[in-house]
Design an enzyme around this catalytic site. Structure first.
Site, short mmCIF file in Angstrom:
data_model
loop_
_atom_site.label_atom_id
_atom_site.label_comp_id
_atom_site.label_asym_id
_atom_site.label_seq_id
_atom_site.Cartn_x
_atom_site.Cartn_y
_atom_site.Cartn_z
N LYS A 7 0.85 -1.20 0.00
CA LYS A 7 0.00 0.00 0.00
C LYS A 7 0.88 1.25 0.00
O LYS A 7 1.94 1.26 0.65
CB LYS A 7 -0.89 -0.04 1.25
CG LYS A 7 -1.96 1.05 1.32
CD LYS A 7 -2.84 0.84 2.55
CE LYS A 7 -3.90 1.90 2.71
NZ LYS A 7 -4.74 1.70 3.92
N SER A 15 -9.55 1.68 3.14
CA SER A 15 -8.75 2.42 2.18
C SER A 15 -7.70 1.59 1.46
O SER A 15 -7.08 2.06 0.52
CB SER A 15 -8.05 3.59 2.89
OG SER A 15 -7.16 3.09 3.89
N SER A 34 -9.61 -0.53 7.40
CA SER A 34 -9.13 -0.34 6.02
C SER A 34 -8.55 -1.56 5.33
O SER A 34 -8.36 -1.54 4.12
CB SER A 34 -8.10 0.78 5.98
OG SER A 34 -8.78 1.99 5.81
N1 GLN Z 1 -12.76 4.61 7.25
C1 GLN Z 1 -11.91 5.01 8.34
C2 GLN Z 1 -11.37 6.39 8.10
O1 GLN Z 1 -11.61 6.94 7.08
C3 GLN Z 1 -10.82 4.01 8.57
C4 GLN Z 1 -9.68 4.13 7.66
C5 GLN Z 1 -8.55 3.20 7.93
O2 GLN Z 1 -8.70 2.15 8.57
N2 GLN Z 1 -7.39 3.61 7.46
O3 GLN Z 1 -10.69 6.96 8.93
#
Ligand code: GLN
Length: 482
Positions: free
Chosen positions: A70, A149, A173
């Site tokens: 990532k 994400s 994510s």
């Molecule tokens: N959806 C959550 C956020 O936007 C979690 C994102 C993540 O786990 N990086 O913060």
């Protein structure tokens, strides 16, 4: 699977170089999915060295295995953008601790994957490089989101570009996109693996984690990256009992908790049925399955959004365009206007709005009301977990997501904050408690989209979690049913 690739290397029916070329070709052929931000064409030289090691009989544990990373993990001499314009030209001088471990074990980093900007999202739709497409499709020409994400990493694995990818998980994510893409996604215990070189979102919850098609591969990679302990004061030097992974005789001694608060209003009927089905599969194998209550579950996402914004406000302060980040080429009368322009021109709306909210919550007059209160609620949520473990349960089994992957157009019709409230409902609490969690695919929905299940376990019982997930994966046989 890693073991199948290693076998072919040994039998010399596949070389590390051929595998790398195959991987690059697959990435190229599926470029329409937009899973990668950067492709490491130079990796072929490393694959050549790996092939020599294989022929010399000096193979390391991941010799010649291509792995996608990532784009929020620092990679030496390779761009690391966090899918943001502000880091579009950033090339780190060092590797993240996990990347370093993978490379030392012989893996070759094939490229950097797409994500929501600075990991703020749950769709991989808010990237400066455009959205990632899910490989699963309910009808021709219908575009479903990959989840996020870590959507790029999950699509890379789900579409067969590579077997393994790294992701990061702060509120779900890894698990959210793995669930939407029908693969396995694992968030380790907070503090098990070094965050060094993972560009922070929420330092107190960020976890580097693994994405693969099988639990066995997850375990193999964990055994390597668990050695990453460097430069992270929150990282604990625990030793994992790796033999436990292969021990299946324990299953009938397990007690499984089904928390009723996860059965919320927006849970789709199909996901609920799948959850019940998995509970019955476990029940039939003589393990004890019982309902429990975790009363603070629904407070998790709101609490997280305050804590997230506060840590984001602090973390993002470094991207001024002076030492780090995009620098506008226009002339500016004042220092303030230079910084404001740099930040406005290079950070997306989601990132900017979280910075503003975080600074608001951290104002002297708001600090206690928002930040400190949220820390207290976080403790209550973590205590819900502790009670379950203290009552003798070994695992919690819940849905991973409330529905199957939404269509891009439906997902985009709601703003990021509203989306995260729905998307992170089942995954976020594990980050509050720091416990390990994994998602595994169960079946396809009536419109042929994957539905998954989440398993959580007490902090630092990661190997036992993977052992149980491995057993359940074999019972469910998702991959055989495709
Ligand atoms: N959806 C959550 C956020 O936007 C979690 C994102 C993540 O786990 N990086 O913060």
């Amino acid at each position: 699977m890693i073991s199948a690739l290693k076998k072919r290397f040994q039998e010399q029916t596949l070389s590390a170089v051929d595998l790398y070329i195959k991987t690059l070709n697959a990435i190229d052929n599926k470029s329409g999915l937009n899973a990668f931000i950067y492709i490491n064409k130079n990796g072929i030289k490393e694959a050549e060295k790996c092939q020599q090691n294989i022929l010399n009989g000096t193979s390391r544990i991941l010799e010649g295995i291509p792995i996608a990373v990532k784009d929020n993990f620092c990679t030496r001499n390779m761009p690391t953008t966090c899918a943001s314009k502000t880091l579009q030209n950033f090339v780190p001088t060092y590797d993240a601790a996990v990347v370093d471990c993978l490379k030392s074990a012989g893996a070759v980093i094939v490229g950097k994957t797409n994500m929501d900007e600075f990991a703020m999202g749950s769709g991989t739709v808010d990237s400066a490089f455009g959205p990632t497409k899910n490989v699963w499709c309910s009808k021709p020409n219908k575009w479903h989101i990959a989840g996020g994400s870590s959507g790029g990493s999950c699509v890379a694995v789900a579409s067969g570009m590579c077997e393994i990818a790294l992701g990061s998980d702060t509120g779900g994510s890894i698990r959210n996109p793995a669930s939407y893409c029908g693969i396995v996604g694992y968030k380790p215990s907070y503090g098990l693996i070094s965050r060094h070189g993972l560009i922070p979102l929420v330092n107190s919850m960020d976890c580097p984690g693994i994405i693969a098609k099988t639990v066995d591969d997850i375990f193999k990679i964990l055994s390597v990256i668990v050695r990453a302990k460097a430069y992270d004061s929150t990282c604990i030097d625990v030793c994992l009992d790796t033999d436990e992974f292969y021990n299946t005789t324990l299953i009938e001694n397990y007690r499984i908790a089904i928390p009723e608060e996860y059965n919320c209003d927006s849970l789709s009927e199909e996901v609920k049925d799948t959850w019940n089905y998995v509970a019955s599969v476990i029940d039939n194998s003589k393990a004890i399955v019982q309902k429990v209550s975790m009363p603070h579950t629904s407070a998790s996402v709101a609490t997280y959004s305050v804590l997230n914004a506060c840590e984001v406000a602090s973390n993002m302060a470094r991207y001024t365009g002076l030492l780090y980040g995009y620098r506008s080429s226009c002339e500016h009368e004042t220092f303030q206007s230079l910084i404001a322009t740099n930040r406005f021109d290079s950070l997306g709306e989601v990132v900017r709005s979280r910075i503003l909210s975080g600074n608001y919550f951290l104002l002297k007059r708001n600090y206690e009301k928002y930040y400190e209160q949220s820390l207290k609620v976080r403790r209550l949520i973590a205590n819900d977990f502790n009670k379950v473990w203290q009552n003798g349960y070994n695992f919690l089994v819940t849905p991973t997501t409330l529905t199957t992957a939404p269509l891009l157009k439906d997902f985009k019709s709601l703003d990021n904050r509203t989306q995260c409230a729905t998307q992170d409902y089942c995954t976020q609490p594990a980050n509050m408690s720091g416990c390990p969690a994994i998602t595994i695919p169960v079946k396809l929905s009536s419109d042929q989209m994957p539905i998954s299940i989440q398993i959580m376990a007490p902090n630092f019982s990661d190997v036992r979690l993977l052992q149980f997930a491995n057993w359940l994966e074999a019972k469910l046989q998702f991959s055989q049913k495709q």
